[in-house]
Design an enzyme around this catalytic site. Structure first.
Site, PDB file in Angstrom:
ATOM      1  N   ASN A   1      24.908 -11.034  82.148  1.00 32.43           N
ATOM      2  CA  ASN A   1      26.314 -11.119  82.532  1.00 32.43           C
ATOM      3  C   ASN A   1      26.876 -12.493  82.184  1.00 32.43           C
ATOM      4  OD1 ASN A   1      24.605 -11.929  84.718  1.00 32.43           O
ATOM      5  ND2 ASN A   1      26.242 -11.695  86.187  1.00 32.43           N
TER       6      ASN A   1
ATOM      7  N   GLU B   1      30.211 -14.657  83.065  1.00 34.31           N
ATOM      8  CA  GLU B   1      31.408 -14.751  83.898  1.00 34.31           C
ATOM      9  C   GLU B   1      32.417 -15.725  83.296  1.00 34.31           C
ATOM     10  OE1 GLU B   1      29.990 -15.474  87.907  1.00 34.31           O
ATOM     11  OE2 GLU B   1      29.302 -13.385  88.048  1.00 34.31           O
TER      12      GLU B   1
ATOM     13  N   CYS C   1      29.733  -7.577  81.956  1.00 34.07           N
ATOM     14  CA  CYS C   1      28.466  -7.151  82.560  1.00 34.07           C
ATOM     15  C   CYS C   1      27.329  -7.229  81.539  1.00 34.07           C
ATOM     16  CB  CYS C   1      28.547  -5.713  83.046  1.00 34.07           C
ATOM     17  SG  CYS C   1      29.555  -5.451  84.510  1.00 34.07           S
TER      18      CYS C   1
ATOM     19  N   GLU D   1      25.020  -5.103  80.891  1.00 29.28           N
ATOM     20  CA  GLU D   1      24.785  -3.865  80.147  1.00 29.28           C
ATOM     21  C   GLU D   1      25.697  -3.767  78.933  1.00 29.28           C
ATOM     22  OE1 GLU D   1      25.301  -4.319  83.366  1.00 29.28           O
ATOM     23  OE2 GLU D   1      24.441  -2.723  84.586  1.00 29.28           O
TER      24      GLU D   1
ATOM     25  N   CYS E   1      27.233  -0.562  87.050  1.00 24.04           N
ATOM     26  CA  CYS E   1      28.577  -0.276  87.554  1.00 24.04           C
ATOM     27  C   CYS E   1      29.184   0.896  86.785  1.00 24.04           C
ATOM     28  CB  CYS E   1      29.460  -1.513  87.474  1.00 24.04           C
ATOM     29  SG  CYS E   1      30.140  -1.828  85.831  1.00 24.04           S
TER      30      CYS E   1
ATOM     31  N   CYS F   1      30.209   0.315  83.090  1.00 27.45           N
ATOM     32  CA  CYS F   1      29.074   0.309  82.149  1.00 27.45           C
ATOM     33  C   CYS F   1      28.534   1.714  81.938  1.00 27.45           C
ATOM     34  CB  CYS F   1      27.983  -0.635  82.650  1.00 27.45           C
ATOM     35  SG  CYS F   1      28.473  -2.370  82.524  1.00 27.45           S
TER      36      CYS F   1
HETATM   37  N1  THU Z   1      27.326  -7.133  86.946  1.00 22.00           N
HETATM   38  C1  THU Z   1      26.627  -6.733  85.848  1.00 22.00           C
HETATM   39  O1  THU Z   1      26.313  -7.550  84.967  1.00 22.00           O
HETATM   40  N2  THU Z   1      26.289  -5.422  85.736  1.00 22.00           N
HETATM   41  C2  THU Z   1      26.597  -4.460  86.653  1.00 22.00           C
HETATM   42  O2  THU Z   1      26.310  -3.289  86.436  1.00 22.00           O
HETATM   43  C3  THU Z   1      27.237  -4.839  87.915  1.00 22.00           C
HETATM   44  C4  THU Z   1      27.738  -6.237  87.995  1.00 22.00           C
HETATM   45  C5  THU Z   1      27.691  -8.548  87.080  1.00 22.00           C
HETATM   46  C6  THU Z   1      29.163  -8.817  86.958  1.00 22.00           C
HETATM   47  C7  THU Z   1      29.286 -10.117  87.749  1.00 22.00           C
HETATM   48  O3  THU Z   1      28.992 -11.197  86.874  1.00 22.00           O
HETATM   49  C8  THU Z   1      28.190 -10.036  88.784  1.00 22.00           C
HETATM   50  O4  THU Z   1      27.294  -9.015  88.336  1.00 22.00           O
HETATM   51  C9  THU Z   1      28.684  -9.666  90.172  1.00 22.00           C
HETATM   52  O5  THU Z   1      29.482  -8.551  90.152  1.00 22.00           O
END
Ligand code: THU
Length: 129
Positions: free
Chosen positions: A41, A43, A52, A54, A85, A88
Site C-alpha cells: 500500500n 498512502e 491498496c 492488491e 477491500c 480491490c
Molecule cells: N489497504 C490495502 O492495501 N488493501 C486492502 O485491501 C485494504 C486496505 C490499505 C489502504 C490503507 O493504506 C491502509 O490499508 C488502511 O486502510
C-alpha cells in the site's frame, strides 16, 4: 516461512508506505505462467489517493503484460487475516472470478475463490446492455 508467493507478499509488506494509517499491507500476485508480482500500500497526505497493495500488484503485473492470474496473497497484521477491500475485489474480478485469494496474518491464513468474495460482480458483459 511459507511458499514463494507468501514470502513475496511479506517482503512487500515491509516496504509499505503507510505513515498515516500505520497499517502495512503486502500483496503478491501469481500469473498463470508462474511469475510473481508484489505490491504494497502507498498512502498519500491527500488521504483519498491511497493505493491498496492488491491494486499496486495488479497494476505492475498488467504493465508487464500479464493477463491471467491464479492466486493473490495479502499479508496484514490483522487477526483474523484481513480480506481485500471491495474496490480491490472488483478490480481483480476484471481478470476472472477463479483467482484464489489468500489472506495471511499472525494467526494463520484464510482463503477464498474471488467469485465467492464478490458474487455477481459488475463486468464487461454488463456494458453490452
Ligand atoms: N489497504 C490495502 O492495501 N488493501 C486492502 O485491501 C485494504 C486496505 C490499505 C489502504 C490503507 O493504506 C491502509 O490499508 C488502511 O486502510
Amino acid at each position: 516461512m511459507g511458499d514463494a508467493l507468501i514470502q513475496a507478499a511479506r517482503a512487500a509488506q515491509a516496504n509499505a508506505y503507510a505513515p498515516y494509517s500505520r497499517y502495512a499491507v503486502g500483496a503478491a500476485l501469481e500469473t498463470a505462467d508462474g511469475r510473481i508480482f508484489p505490491g504494497a500500500n502507498v498512502e498519500s497526505a491527500a488521504l483519498g489517493l491511497t493505493n491498496c497493495a492488491e491494486r499496486v500488484a495488479l497494476g505492475a503485473a498488467v504493465a508487464a503484460g500479464a493477463r491471467e492470474f491464479t492466486r493473490i496473497v495479502v499479508v496484514t497484521d490483522s487477526s483474523p487475516p484481513a480480506a481485500p477491500c471491495g474496490a480491490c475485489r472488483q478490480v481483480l474480478a476484471e481478470f476472472g472470478s477463479d483467482i484464489t485469494v489468500e489472506a495471511v496474518g499472525p494467526s494463520g491464513a484464510r482463503r477464498w475463490r474471488l467469485g465467492d468474495l464478490l458474487p455477481d460482480a459488475f463486468g464487461h458483459a454488463d456494458l453490452e446492455r
